[in-house]
Design an enzyme around this catalytic site. Structure first.
Site: not given
Ligand SMILES: *Cc1c(COP(=O)(O)O)cnc(C)c1O
Length: 394
Positions: A59, A112, A184, A209
Site C-alpha cells: 500500500r 465525468y 482531469d 482509458k
Molecule cells: C472514466 C473516467 C473517470 C473515472 O475513471 P474510473 O477509472 O472509471 O474510475 C474520470 N474522468 C474521466 C474523464 C473519465 O473518462
C-alpha cells in the site's frame, strides 16, 4: 538509459516504466507481494523512519507500481505519480488532499458524471460547497470565485460535450485567488496535452482509458509537480488506501508502451469520423475540437497536440433516433468507457451521465439526443461504414 526526461514521448512510452532487474529481465517481474522482508530489526526501523530507502508494504510502495507511476509522471512532466485503484479513487485522493470543511470548489459543468456526485454528495457531507461552471467561459469562472474557493477542477475537452477550457487562463484565475487547479487529463493523455505546463497543480487520469488502452483494467493516477506535493499525496494515499495493485500496474505499464502510436491513430481517424458525421444529413451537430467550426478549436489547438478520438454528436431525430442508431451498429460496441483499441458508442443521458440528474445535464448542454463515440484503432473506412449503415436505419 540516459535521462528519460530528456527523451521524446515516443521513447518515454516504451522505456519510462522499465527498471533494473537483478536477473536482467527486459520486462521487470510483477512484484505480487503485499509485504517485504527486513534484513533485521534495525533495517525495518530505519525504513519506517525514512533513514534508509526500501520497500515495506505494498500500500505504501511497490516496485511494479512505481514503474507505472514513473511512466505517467515522466510523460506528464511531473515530479511524481501516485497510482490509484480507479480514476474515481484518483479524483477522490486529489480533492481530499486539498479540501477541508468550509471550502468552496469550482468544477467544470461538463465533467465525468460521477464527479458531480462525489462533490455534491460525498464532499458536501464534509461541509464543502461546489459550483458547477462552464469553465470555457472565463468570466463565469471569475464570477464563481468566492473567498472560500480553494480548488478549481477542470476537464478539457469536457465529458461528454467536448467543450474546451483554456488551461493557462483558468490556472491564472485560480492562482490569483489562492486556489489550486486540478485537471482531469483522461480524454487527451499526456501525449496530446500536459496540463502542468499550463499551470495546473495536479493532473488526474483514469488509466482505465487511453493509458491502458485495452479495456481490461480499471485504474487511476494522480501526478503532482514537486517533492513537497508528492510527499503530501503519498501520505494521503497511504491513509485513504485506494491504491493500485501490482498486476494492474503491470498491465497499464504494458499498455503505455504503445500509447503514442495508438494516440497517433486515434488522431488520424477521429477527424475522418467527425467529418463524415458533420456532413451527414441525419446528424444535427458534431462536438469535436478537431473540427475547425468547433467553438473550442482554437483554444484546443493552442494547448493540445491533437484532437483525440472522442466525438459527441446529436441526431436530428433526438433520443429515439439515437436509440435506433445505437441498436443498429454492428462492429462498434455499445458500451461505456473510452480510449480503448475498439470503437465504443454510448448514450450519456441514460448511461455515464444519468446520475447527474436532468437539471445539471441540461445546464451542461448534455441533451437526450447526444451520442458519444470513442473512435478506436480499427480500419477507419470500416468504422465509418458501420456508422453509415447504422444511420441508414434511423
Ligand atoms: C472514466 C473516467 C473517470 C473515472 O475513471 P474510473 O477509472 O472509471 O474510475 C474520470 N474522468 C474521466 C474523464 C473519465 O473518462
Amino acid at each position: 538509459m540516459e535521462d528519460i526526461r530528456k527523451k521524446s514521448r515516443d521513447t518515454q512510452c516504451v522505456h519510462a516504466s522499465l527498471m533494473e532487474d537483478a536477473n536482467g529481465a527486459v520486462v521487470p517481474p510483477i512484484y505480487q507481494t503485499s509485504t517485504f522482508k527486513f534484513r533485521d530489526a534495525d533495517h525495518g526501523a530505519s525504513l519506517f523512519t525514512g533513514r534508509e530507502k526500501g520497500y515495506i508494504y505494498t500500500r505504501m510502495a511497490n516496485p511494479t507500481v512505481e514503474g507505472v507511476e514513473n511512466a505517467v509522471a515522466v510523460l506528464e512532466g511531473g515530479y511524481g505519480g501516485v497510482g490509484c485503484a480507479s480514476g474515481m479513487a484518483a479524483l477522490h485522493l486529489a480533492f481530499a488532499s486539498i479540501l477541508k470543511a468550509g471550502d468552496h470548489v469550482i468544477c467544470s459543468e461538463s465533467v465525468y458524471g460521477p464527479v458531480v456526485g462525489l462533490l455534491n454528495t460525498q464532499f458536501a457531507n464534509f461541509g464543502i460547497e461546489v459550483s458547477f461552471v462552464d469553465t470555457s467561459d472565463l468570466d463565469a469562472v471569475k464570477a464563481a470565485i468566492t473567498e472560500k474557493t480553494t480548488l478549481v477542477h477542470v476537464e478539457t475537452p469536457g465529458n461528454p460535450t467536448l467543450v474546451v477550457s483554456d488551461l493557462a487562463a483558468v490556472a491564472k484565475i485560480a492562482h490569483d485567488n489562492g486556489a489550486k487547479m486540478t485537471v482531469d487529463n483522461t480524454f487527451m493523455s499526456p501525449i496530446l496535452q500536459r496540463p502542468l505546463e499550463y499551470g495546473a497543480d495536479i493532473v488526474i487520469h483514469s488509466m482505465t482509458k487511453f493509458l491502458n488502452g485495452h479495456a481490461d483494467v480499471v485504474a487511476g493516477m494522480v501526478v503532482v509537480k514537486d517533492e513537497e506535493a508528492y510527499g503530501h499525496m503519498r501520505r494521503m494515499s497511504n491513509a485513504i488506501g485506494g491504491t493500485i495493485d501490482p498486476f494492474n500496474s503491470f498491465l497499464v505499464a504494458r499498455g503505455i508502451k504503445t500509447l503514442a502510436i495508438r494516440i497517433q491513430r486515434h488522431c488520424e481517424s477521429g477527424p475522418k469520423v467527425a467529418a463524415f458525421l458533420d456532413a451527414h444529413p441525419k446528424v444535427e451537430k458534431v462536438m469535436y475540437p478537431g473540427l475547425e467550426s468547433d467553438p473550442g478549436h482554437d483554444v484546443h489547438a493552442k494547448q493540445a497536440d491533437g484532437p483525440g478520438g472522442l466525438i459527441s454528436f446529436e441526431l436530428t431525430g433526438g433520443l429515439e433516433a439515437g436509440k435506433v442508431f445505437m441498436n443498429s451498429v454492428k462492429m462498434c460496441v455499445l458500451a461505456v468507457s473510452l480510449g480503448g483499441v475498439e470503437t465504443l458508442i454510448q448514450h450519456p443521458a441514460s448511461m455515464t451521465h444519468a446520475s447527474m440528474g436532468p437539471e445539471v445535464r441540461k445546464q451542461a448542454g448534455i441533451t437526450d439526443g447526444l451520442v458519444r463515440i470513442s473512435v478506436g484503432i480499427e480500419d477507419v473506412t470500416e468504422i465509418i461504414a458501420d456508422l453509415e449503415q447504422g444511420l441508414e436505419k434511423v
